[in-house]
Design a protein around this motif. Structure first.
Motif, PDB file in Angstrom:
ATOM      1  N   VAL A 198       7.733   5.109   5.680  1.00 49.13           N
ATOM      2  CA  VAL A 198       6.705   4.195   6.209  1.00 49.13           C
ATOM      3  C   VAL A 198       6.980   2.782   5.715  1.00 49.13           C
ATOM      4  CG1 VAL A 198       4.248   3.582   6.104  1.00 49.13           C
ATOM      5  CG2 VAL A 198       4.931   5.965   6.485  1.00 49.13           C
ATOM      6  N   LEU A 199       7.312   2.656   4.448  1.00 55.18           N
ATOM      7  CA  LEU A 199       7.634   1.343   3.884  1.00 55.18           C
ATOM      8  C   LEU A 199       8.833   0.723   4.596  1.00 55.18           C
ATOM      9  CD1 LEU A 199       7.377  -0.901   1.722  1.00 55.18           C
ATOM     10  CD2 LEU A 199       8.845   0.503   0.273  1.00 55.18           C
ATOM     11  N   ILE A 200       9.866   1.507   4.833  1.00 56.94           N
ATOM     12  CA  ILE A 200      11.049   0.989   5.523  1.00 56.94           C
ATOM     13  C   ILE A 200      10.681   0.558   6.942  1.00 56.94           C
ATOM     14  CG2 ILE A 200      13.387   1.537   6.327  1.00 56.94           C
ATOM     15  CD1 ILE A 200      13.031   1.207   3.244  1.00 56.94           C
ATOM     16  N   TYR A 201       9.850   1.329   7.624  1.00 49.99           N
ATOM     17  CA  TYR A 201       9.381   0.953   8.968  1.00 49.99           C
ATOM     18  C   TYR A 201       8.679  -0.413   8.911  1.00 49.99           C
ATOM     19  CZ  TYR A 201       6.827   1.145  13.391  1.00 49.99           C
ATOM     20  OH  TYR A 201       6.324   0.854  14.642  1.00 49.99           O
ATOM     21  N   LEU A 202       7.798  -0.574   7.938  1.00 47.02           N
ATOM     22  CA  LEU A 202       7.073  -1.838   7.807  1.00 47.02           C
ATOM     23  C   LEU A 202       8.019  -3.003   7.516  1.00 47.02           C
ATOM     24  CD1 LEU A 202       4.015  -0.592   5.737  1.00 47.02           C
ATOM     25  CD2 LEU A 202       4.028  -1.269   8.154  1.00 47.02           C
ATOM     26  N   ALA A 247       5.902  14.031   0.380  1.00 46.38           N
ATOM     27  CA  ALA A 247       4.927  12.974   0.660  1.00 46.38           C
ATOM     28  C   ALA A 247       5.478  11.612   0.233  1.00 46.38           C
ATOM     29  CB  ALA A 247       3.609  13.257  -0.046  1.00 46.38           C
ATOM     30  N   GLY A 248       6.110  11.559  -0.932  1.00 45.52           N
ATOM     31  CA  GLY A 248       6.713  10.307  -1.394  1.00 45.52           C
ATOM     32  C   GLY A 248       7.836   9.856  -0.477  1.00 45.52           C
ATOM     33  N   ASP A 249       8.644  10.801  -0.011  1.00 46.08           N
ATOM     34  CA  ASP A 249       9.724  10.457   0.913  1.00 46.08           C
ATOM     35  C   ASP A 249       9.183   9.935   2.239  1.00 46.08           C
ATOM     36  OD1 ASP A 249      11.631  11.216  -0.945  1.00 46.08           O
ATOM     37  OD2 ASP A 249      11.849  13.240  -0.130  1.00 46.08           O
ATOM     38  N   ALA A 250       8.122  10.557   2.738  1.00 44.54           N
ATOM     39  CA  ALA A 250       7.513  10.094   3.987  1.00 44.54           C
ATOM     40  C   ALA A 250       6.954   8.687   3.820  1.00 44.54           C
ATOM     41  CB  ALA A 250       6.417  11.061   4.432  1.00 44.54           C
ATOM     42  N   MET A 268       0.825  -1.185   0.000  1.00 40.78           N
ATOM     43  CA  MET A 268       0.000   0.000   0.000  1.00 40.78           C
ATOM     44  C   MET A 268       0.876   1.258   0.000  1.00 40.78           C
ATOM     45  SD  MET A 268      -3.135   0.969   0.110  1.00 40.78           S
ATOM     46  CE  MET A 268      -4.319   2.058   0.770  1.00 40.78           C
ATOM     47  N   ALA A 269       1.923   1.261   0.826  1.00 45.25           N
ATOM     48  CA  ALA A 269       2.817   2.422   0.879  1.00 45.25           C
ATOM     49  C   ALA A 269       3.503   2.641  -0.465  1.00 45.25           C
ATOM     50  CB  ALA A 269       3.850   2.247   1.986  1.00 45.25           C
ATOM     51  N   ILE A 270       3.868   1.568  -1.134  1.00 47.87           N
ATOM     52  CA  ILE A 270       4.516   1.683  -2.446  1.00 47.87           C
ATOM     53  C   ILE A 270       3.541   2.285  -3.459  1.00 47.87           C
ATOM     54  CG2 ILE A 270       5.520   0.402  -4.375  1.00 47.87           C
ATOM     55  CD1 ILE A 270       6.551  -1.620  -2.325  1.00 47.87           C
ATOM     56  N   ALA A 271       2.326   1.754  -3.496  1.00 50.41           N
ATOM     57  CA  ALA A 271       1.333   2.242  -4.443  1.00 50.41           C
ATOM     58  C   ALA A 271       1.006   3.711  -4.199  1.00 50.41           C
ATOM     59  CB  ALA A 271       0.065   1.395  -4.356  1.00 50.41           C
ATOM     60  N   VAL A 310       8.532   8.073   9.486  1.00 41.80           N
ATOM     61  CA  VAL A 310       8.769   7.072  10.536  1.00 41.80           C
ATOM     62  C   VAL A 310       7.921   7.396  11.761  1.00 41.80           C
ATOM     63  CG1 VAL A 310      10.486   6.166  12.160  1.00 41.80           C
ATOM     64  CG2 VAL A 310      11.053   6.375   9.738  1.00 41.80           C
ATOM     65  N   ALA A 311       7.838   8.670  12.126  1.00 42.28           N
ATOM     66  CA  ALA A 311       7.017   9.061  13.269  1.00 42.28           C
ATOM     67  C   ALA A 311       5.549   8.719  13.025  1.00 42.28           C
ATOM     68  CB  ALA A 311       7.179  10.555  13.546  1.00 42.28           C
ATOM     69  N   LEU A 312       5.075   8.950  11.823  1.00 42.22           N
ATOM     70  CA  LEU A 312       3.696   8.618  11.465  1.00 42.22           C
ATOM     71  C   LEU A 312       3.456   7.113  11.552  1.00 42.22           C
ATOM     72  CD1 LEU A 312       0.963   9.635  10.321  1.00 42.22           C
ATOM     73  CD2 LEU A 312       1.917   9.229   8.063  1.00 42.22           C
ATOM     74  N   ALA A 313       4.383   6.331  11.015  1.00 41.44           N
ATOM     75  CA  ALA A 313       4.245   4.873  11.060  1.00 41.44           C
ATOM     76  C   ALA A 313       4.271   4.365  12.503  1.00 41.44           C
ATOM     77  CB  ALA A 313       5.357   4.210  10.243  1.00 41.44           C
ATOM     78  N   TYR A 314       5.181   4.913  13.289  1.00 34.62           N
ATOM     79  CA  TYR A 314       5.292   4.521  14.700  1.00 34.62           C
ATOM     80  C   TYR A 314       4.003   4.858  15.447  1.00 34.62           C
ATOM     81  CZ  TYR A 314       6.870   4.595  19.566  1.00 34.62           C
ATOM     82  OH  TYR A 314       6.989   4.396  20.915  1.00 34.62           O
ATOM     83  N   ALA A 315       3.497   6.076  15.241  1.00 33.37           N
ATOM     84  CA  ALA A 315       2.270   6.497  15.924  1.00 33.37           C
ATOM     85  C   ALA A 315       1.082   5.632  15.501  1.00 33.37           C
ATOM     86  CB  ALA A 315       1.998   7.967  15.632  1.00 33.37           C
ATOM     87  N   ALA A 316       0.967   5.354  14.220  1.00 31.38           N
ATOM     88  CA  ALA A 316      -0.130   4.518  13.734  1.00 31.38           C
ATOM     89  C   ALA A 316      -0.018   3.108  14.299  1.00 31.38           C
ATOM     90  CB  ALA A 316      -0.128   4.479  12.209  1.00 31.38           C
ATOM     91  N   ASP A 317       1.195   2.589  14.360  1.00 28.93           N
ATOM     92  CA  ASP A 317       1.426   1.253  14.904  1.00 28.93           C
ATOM     93  C   ASP A 317       0.996   1.199  16.368  1.00 28.93           C
ATOM     94  OD1 ASP A 317       2.234  -1.389  14.960  1.00 28.93           O
ATOM     95  OD2 ASP A 317       4.376  -0.946  14.926  1.00 28.93           O
TER      96      ASP A 317
END
Length: 117
Positions: free
Chosen positions: A28-32, A21-24, A1-4, A96-103
């Motif tokens: 997220v993809l790297i976090y996953l 946005a693409g960098d963020a 999903m992050a890639i798409a 990464v902060a967004l991915a961490y917070a969502a997780d």
């Protein structure tokens, strides 16, 4: 999903916001990926390793090697980038902060260790 989402944002818009946005989303993809590869690790460690990986890739761009590799095989340009940008580091940290917070908020986690407070 992050890639798409990351590829779609850049394909569908040319606005100034698409790069960050693409960098963020890349972060997220790297976090996953780190969470999948190291399932028994706490979320904070996953976040730290993901951010470190993003920073290493960005700093590697200072050597010119990613641009050379991208010239040899175009998909590597998407993975390694080509030129260093400080703003990219900020976007990675935000992703990464967004991915961490969502997780943490969603309580998904990748392991029992990640689900413990």
């Amino acid at each position: 999903m992050a890639i798409a989402l990351g590829l779609g944002i850049r394909a569908l818009s040319t606005g100034a916001w698409t790069g960050p946005a693409g960098d963020a989303l890349y972060a997220v993809l790297i976090y996953l990926l780190v969470g999948i590869l190291l399932p028994a690790r706490p979320r904070v460690l996953v976040a730290g390793l993901a951010l470190t990986g993003c920073v290493v890739v960005e700093l590697l761009q200072l050597t010119g090697l990613p641009a050379e590799l991208g010239a040899l095989w175009a998909p590597l340009r998407l993975v390694l980038g080509t030129t260093f940008g400080f703003a990219d580091l900020v976007a990675y940290a935000g992703g990464v902060a967004l991915a961490y917070a969502a997780d943490r908020l969603l309580g998904v986690g990748f392991s029992r260790a990640a689900r413990t407070p």
